[in-house]
Scaffold this motif. Structure first.
Motif, short mmCIF file in Angstrom:
data_model
loop_
_atom_site.label_atom_id
_atom_site.label_comp_id
_atom_site.label_asym_id
_atom_site.label_seq_id
_atom_site.Cartn_x
_atom_site.Cartn_y
_atom_site.Cartn_z
N GLY A 1 0.84 -1.19 0.00
CA GLY A 1 0.00 0.00 0.00
C GLY A 1 0.87 1.24 0.00
N PRO A 2 0.27 2.41 -0.06
CA PRO A 2 1.06 3.64 -0.04
C PRO A 2 1.80 3.82 1.28
N VAL A 3 2.97 4.44 1.19
CA VAL A 3 3.77 4.74 2.38
C VAL A 3 3.31 6.06 3.00
N GLU B 1 -8.48 8.84 0.15
CA GLU B 1 -8.79 9.21 1.54
C GLU B 1 -9.70 8.18 2.19
N ALA B 2 -10.71 7.71 1.43
CA ALA B 2 -11.64 6.73 1.99
C ALA B 2 -10.96 5.39 2.24
N ARG B 3 -10.05 5.02 1.33
CA ARG B 3 -9.41 3.70 1.41
C ARG B 3 -8.27 3.69 2.41
N TYR B 4 -7.47 4.76 2.46
CA TYR B 4 -6.24 4.72 3.24
C TYR B 4 -6.17 5.73 4.37
N ASP C 1 -7.74 12.64 -10.56
CA ASP C 1 -8.78 13.67 -10.41
C ASP C 1 -9.26 13.67 -8.96
N VAL C 2 -10.27 14.50 -8.69
CA VAL C 2 -10.77 14.62 -7.31
C VAL C 2 -11.43 13.34 -6.84
N TYR C 3 -11.95 12.56 -7.77
CA TYR C 3 -12.59 11.31 -7.38
C TYR C 3 -11.53 10.30 -6.92
N ALA C 4 -10.40 10.25 -7.62
CA ALA C 4 -9.32 9.36 -7.21
C ALA C 4 -8.75 9.79 -5.86
N GLY D 1 2.17 19.99 3.38
CA GLY D 1 2.29 20.59 2.06
C GLY D 1 1.17 20.15 1.14
N GLY D 2 0.67 21.08 0.33
CA GLY D 2 -0.39 20.76 -0.63
C GLY D 2 -1.76 21.00 -0.05
N ASP D 3 -2.68 21.46 -0.91
CA ASP D 3 -4.04 21.73 -0.47
C ASP D 3 -4.83 20.45 -0.21
N ASP D 4 -4.55 19.42 -1.00
CA ASP D 4 -5.26 18.15 -0.87
C ASP D 4 -4.23 17.03 -0.75
N PRO D 5 -3.88 16.62 0.47
CA PRO D 5 -2.81 15.63 0.62
C PRO D 5 -3.09 14.31 -0.09
N TYR D 6 -4.35 13.93 -0.19
CA TYR D 6 -4.67 12.63 -0.79
C TYR D 6 -4.61 12.66 -2.32
N ALA D 7 -4.24 13.80 -2.87
CA ALA D 7 -4.04 13.89 -4.32
C ALA D 7 -2.66 13.41 -4.73
#
Length: 249
Positions: free
Chosen positions: A16-18, A52-55, A44-47, A66-72
């Protein structure tokens, strides 16, 4: 200071993501590769919402500043990691015969068309991961000598290529493309030959699967891979000469 300072990749999930978040400029991108990480921006915003929902809140997954949307922006370091030795890229017999027949038609270069290779690797890919922001950072790393491309030419037409980032004795295989059958495989073999000539020791295929296994990749434990990254060995400049593909077979 990097957002990755203090991040222990050894404790991260194997499949999974680190981490999520951080910046995607050239300096942070290179800092990530030095720690055995590579980026996967959300298409995109859906991904991003799925990430966020998954991890979100998962054990061992860091949230970087850093970043406005970390899960992007996700950072990955699979365990095990598929790797190849520079001279270990597999060229099947049928391909070797074709390359001999095309010795006067296919030529290769290195770092002569980095931007074109990036654009071709992004073309038509879904989901989109090679975003404009990531491409900009990679172009900057190429200018600094930390990212490289190999191009396969048929006359003056670009028919295949591969690009990746170098950390010491290791070179990633971030993405490849082909416009002629097997041209991507030839690009990887050529990159291996050039990187080996520059003193490189390992090609990192990042994601395991049938395609990279067909190239000759084998799994390496993440702990050993990180040790390879940390080795003191350094590589010289990648030879960029225009060379015939026949030398690879």
């Amino acid at each position: 200071m990097s957002a990755f300072d203090g991040l222990d990749v050894q404790l991260a999930p194997a499949d999974g993501p680190v981490a999520f978040g951080g910046r995607l400029d050239a300096g942070e991108l290179l800092a990530a590769y030095r720690r055995g990480l590579f980026p996967l921006p959300a298409a995109d915003v859906y991904a991003s919402a799925y990430n966020e929902a998954r991890y979100g809140g998962a054990d061992g997954v860091a949230l970087l500043p850093g970043g406005d949307d970390p899960y992007a922006l996700a950072w990955w370091s699979p365990d095990p990691r598929p790797v190849l030795r520079p001279d270990g890229v597999r060229l099947p017999g049928r391909l070797a015969r074709r390359l001999r027949n095309r010795a006067q038609r296919w030529m290769t270069t290195a770092d002569r068309a980095f931007g074109e290779v990036l654009a071709a690797c992004a073309e038509g890919r879904q989901p989109v991961w090679l975003t404009a922001e990531l491409a900009s950072a990679l172009v900057e790393l190429n200018a600094l000598g930390a990212a490289h491309s190999v191009e396969v030419w048929e006359g003056e037409e670009l028919v295949g290529g591969v690009f990746g980032v170098v950390v010491g004795p290791v070179l990633s295989l971030d993405s490849m493309f082909h416009r002629r059958s097997d041209a991507a495989r030839v690009a990887v073999a050529d990159l291996g030959a050039r990187f080996g000539a520059a003193g490189g020791r390992l090609l990192d295929a990042q994601w395991d699967g049938p395609h990279v296994r067909s190239l000759g990749a084998a799994p390496m434990a993440r702990s050993r891979y990180l040790a390879e990254l940390a080795a003191a060995a350094r590589t010289g400049p990648l030879p960029g000469d225009r060379l015939p593909v026949a030398r690879l077979v």
